[in-house]
Design an enzyme around this catalytic site. Sequence first.
Site, PDB file in Angstrom:
ATOM      1  N   LYS A  19       0.581 -10.218 -10.208  1.00 58.80           N
ATOM      2  CA  LYS A  19       1.755  -9.436 -10.787  1.00 58.80           C
ATOM      3  C   LYS A  19       2.771 -10.439 -11.231  1.00 58.80           C
ATOM      4  CE  LYS A  19      -0.097  -5.726 -10.049  1.00 58.80           C
ATOM      5  NZ  LYS A  19      -1.367  -5.950  -9.092  1.00 58.80           N
TER       6      LYS A  19
ATOM      7  N   TYR B  86      -7.924  -3.909  -3.456  1.00 56.50           N
ATOM      8  CA  TYR B  86      -7.809  -4.304  -4.858  1.00 56.50           C
ATOM      9  C   TYR B  86      -9.237  -5.384  -4.819  1.00 56.50           C
ATOM     10  CZ  TYR B  86      -3.532  -2.455  -6.292  1.00 56.50           C
ATOM     11  OH  TYR B  86      -2.683  -1.368  -6.448  1.00 56.50           O
TER      12      TYR B  86
ATOM     13  N   TYR C 164      -8.317   5.645  -3.343  1.00 59.70           N
ATOM     14  CA  TYR C 164      -7.095   4.428  -3.559  1.00 59.70           C
ATOM     15  C   TYR C 164      -6.769   3.729  -2.152  1.00 59.70           C
ATOM     16  CZ  TYR C 164      -3.336   1.509  -4.570  1.00 59.70           C
ATOM     17  OH  TYR C 164      -2.463   0.477  -4.487  1.00 59.70           O
TER      18      TYR C 164
END
Length: 337
Positions: free
Chosen positions: A49, A289, A263
């Site tokens: 990010k 992730y 998720y």
Amino acid sequence: MRLAQFPRVALGHFPTPLEPMDRLSEMLGGPRLWVKRDDCTGLSSGGNKTRKLEYLMADAQQKGADTIITQGATQSNHARQTAAAAAKLGMGCHILLEDRTGSNDDNYIMNGNVLLDRLHGATVSKRSGGTDMNAEMERLADSLQQDGKTPYIIPGGGSNPIGALGYVNCARELVEQASGMGLKIDALVHATGSSGTQAGLVAGLAAIESDIHLLGIGVRAPQEKQEGMVFDLAQKTAAFLGMPDDIARSSVRANCDYVGPGYGLPTDGMIAALKLLAQTEGLLFDPVYSGKGLDGLIDLTRKGYFDGMSNVVFTHTGGSAALFGYPETFDLPGYSS
Ligand SMILES: *Cc1c(COP(=O)(O)O)cnc(C)c1O
């Protein structure tokens, strides 16, 4: 492509290293595997990010914002890096965390990234799973505006054409770095979620006319939805950049076979992959992730997906701070006597 025309604020350490994973490659017996260390972007323990935030925070500054609002899942790495970026730039930061897993484990809801969000001085509030998080952010922005603030909303994952510019730039950085090392990259693999990373890479590779085979490993949505999101954002990013040619739909590939039950929920493959890399390469990945991305990389290598290729790069998108939100997941031995 005129990437330099977009405002960018320096938040990270670039270029990130590109390193071989030779013990893993030897063990798997396929192509030589490399890791692009975007876990080492430097901002609050790093992650993907940071590249997006260099463009998003510059846009916020240009618009006169004094307060940042964003959202994510409880153990959001995006929220943590945004909180750090806001701190560095002297802005307020409000984070809305959506409870997507239903876990009430103390570590999951207070430790890991949540600990760091608070340490960076962000205001953190929770919303239940399935809440319309964009509407919640708008509502918060209205009330901050009434208090005389100038808020700026960053979408979940920082995934819009501005944020994706960070990965357009990464495509260029990686290809230049590899060519400086005399390395020809055949394929590039990474975990894909809110899609800004992959969309930026798709647009960035197209812009430099690279034929690197790009593959996202999904962590949430089914394949059709994931590829649709990436394609849509890649097209918008290309248009935003003023790229003359269309993005080829065939350049968008996601494999969503490694999501497991959902998720943020651990899988056996993720646990095995994460332990393997910790113990063969000394590298840390995360359960949500990069660990699932790695599971995909390893399984696909074993199945021959990369046969005939010489060099495959895994973009390590970071996230190891989330490990401290999942301490029971790894069933590790205690002290020996
Ligand atoms: C956000 C994130 C991703 C996914 O990136 P997107 O741009 O949201 O697709 C992958 N890995 C980690 C560690 C992340 O925090």
